[in-house]
Scaffold this motif. Structure first.
Motif, PDB file in Angstrom:
ATOM      1  N   UNK A  18     -13.761   0.720   5.788  1.00 17.48           N
ATOM      2  CA  UNK A  18     -13.547   2.126   5.446  1.00 17.48           C
ATOM      3  C   UNK A  18     -12.477   2.338   4.371  1.00 17.48           C
ATOM      4  N   UNK A  19     -11.729   1.282   4.056  1.00 14.87           N
ATOM      5  CA  UNK A  19     -10.623   1.386   3.097  1.00 14.87           C
ATOM      6  C   UNK A  19     -10.463   0.051   2.371  1.00 14.87           C
ATOM      7  N   UNK A  79     -10.568   5.887   9.671  1.00 13.16           N
ATOM      8  CA  UNK A  79     -10.012   5.587   8.344  1.00 13.16           C
ATOM      9  C   UNK A  79      -8.509   5.363   8.431  1.00 13.16           C
ATOM     10  N   UNK A  80      -7.824   6.209   9.184  1.00 14.62           N
ATOM     11  CA  UNK A  80      -6.372   6.060   9.321  1.00 14.62           C
ATOM     12  C   UNK A  80      -6.012   4.751  10.014  1.00 14.62           C
ATOM     13  N   UNK A 103      -3.989  -0.830   9.529  1.00 16.18           N
ATOM     14  CA  UNK A 103      -4.192  -2.276   9.673  1.00 16.18           C
ATOM     15  C   UNK A 103      -4.049  -2.995   8.338  1.00 16.18           C
ATOM     16  N   UNK A 104      -4.638  -2.428   7.295  1.00 17.98           N
ATOM     17  CA  UNK A 104      -4.533  -3.040   5.969  1.00 17.98           C
ATOM     18  C   UNK A 104      -3.094  -3.034   5.465  1.00 17.98           C
ATOM     19  N   UNK A 105      -2.349  -1.994   5.794  1.00 17.16           N
ATOM     20  CA  UNK A 105      -0.936  -1.927   5.419  1.00 17.16           C
ATOM     21  C   UNK A 105      -0.150  -3.044   6.097  1.00 17.16           C
ATOM     22  N   UNK A 106      -0.405  -3.277   7.390  1.00 15.51           N
ATOM     23  CA  UNK A 106       0.284  -4.357   8.101  1.00 15.51           C
ATOM     24  C   UNK A 106      -0.025  -5.717   7.486  1.00 15.51           C
ATOM     25  N   UNK A 166      -6.705  10.376  -1.351  1.00 16.76           N
ATOM     26  CA  UNK A 166      -5.654   9.839  -0.486  1.00 16.76           C
ATOM     27  C   UNK A 166      -5.360   8.379  -0.841  1.00 16.76           C
ATOM     28  N   UNK A 167      -4.094   8.041  -0.930  1.00 21.57           N
ATOM     29  CA  UNK A 167      -3.693   6.652  -1.133  1.00 21.57           C
ATOM     30  C   UNK A 167      -2.257   6.472  -0.645  1.00 21.57           C
ATOM     31  N   UNK A 168      -2.039   5.321  -0.045  1.00 21.71           N
ATOM     32  CA  UNK A 168      -0.715   4.985   0.483  1.00 21.71           C
ATOM     33  C   UNK A 168      -0.090   3.902  -0.397  1.00 21.71           C
ATOM     34  N   UNK A 169       1.169   4.100  -0.745  1.00 22.12           N
ATOM     35  CA  UNK A 169       1.908   3.123  -1.544  1.00 22.12           C
ATOM     36  C   UNK A 169       2.598   2.118  -0.634  1.00 22.12           C
TER      37      UNK A 169
END
Length: 189
Positions: A71-72, A104-105, A110-113, A146-149
């Motif tokens: 999803x991401x 999605x969140x 998970x991808x951030x970790x 939406x995007x996380x840095x």
């Protein structure tokens, strides 16, 4: 040395071979930045309205994608604050955190970790800035998607360029960093 697109970069020419009077300035030679400068010209091809919708349609190397989820996905920031500056984006075009689905969140989390673990392993990172700017008024450069840095930080990574010259020195080429992170990314189960 090769540029981000694989073209060979020259070693440069020493200033001592040119007719000039030396001055007190140090030069930060960044010939690879010419690709960014020229991409803003009127002759540059028209880009898709949303780079985060376009990126997954491209080859991972060209889009700077280091990992794809269901999803991401994760990609390098084209204009990084630091070497290894990653973005985690849902494939779906949503603008704000509250528009994303719980699934999605969860995958963004998970991808951030995993990104944090990979950056610690590949770049000996001491810390991270992680965040989202929601809306143009809050500083989002691309407010529509939406995007996380994930910005890696090191104990002594600050220098005078951002303060005095409004310049950020990024010591590694994007393609090189993308390959290193992508190769270290663990396989999906």
């Amino acid at each position: 040395m090769k540029d981000y697109d694989g073209t060979e970069l020259g070693e440069g020419e020493p200033a001592s071979g040119f007719a000039a009077v030396p001055d007190s300035f140090q030069r930060l030679w960044t010939p690879y930045r010419m690709a960014y400068i020229s991409s803003n010209s009127e002759k540059a091809p028209q880009q898709h309205d949303c780079p985060f919708c376009e990126a997954p349609r491209l080859d991972d190397e060209k889009a700077l994608i280091v990992a794809r989820g269901t999803l991401a996905y994760v990609l390098l920031n084209l204009y990084p604050y630091n070497t290894g500056h990653l973005l985690v984006c849902p494939y779906r075009h949503v603008a704000t955190y509250d528009e994303a689905t719980p699934q999605e969140l969860a995958e963004i989390g998970e991808l951030t970790q995993v990104a944090m673990r990979v950056l610690r392993e590949t770049a000996n990172v001491d810390g991270f800035n992680i965040g989202m700017n929601q809306g143009r008024i809050a500083g989002a450069g691309i407010a529509e998607h939406l995007h996380q840095h994930i910005v890696p930080r090191w104990a002594f990574d600050s220098n005078f360029f951002p303060i005095i010259a409004g310049t950020k020195a990024v010591p590694r080429l994007l393609g090189e960093v993308r390959a290193e992170i992508a190769n270290a990314w663990p396989p999906r189960d």
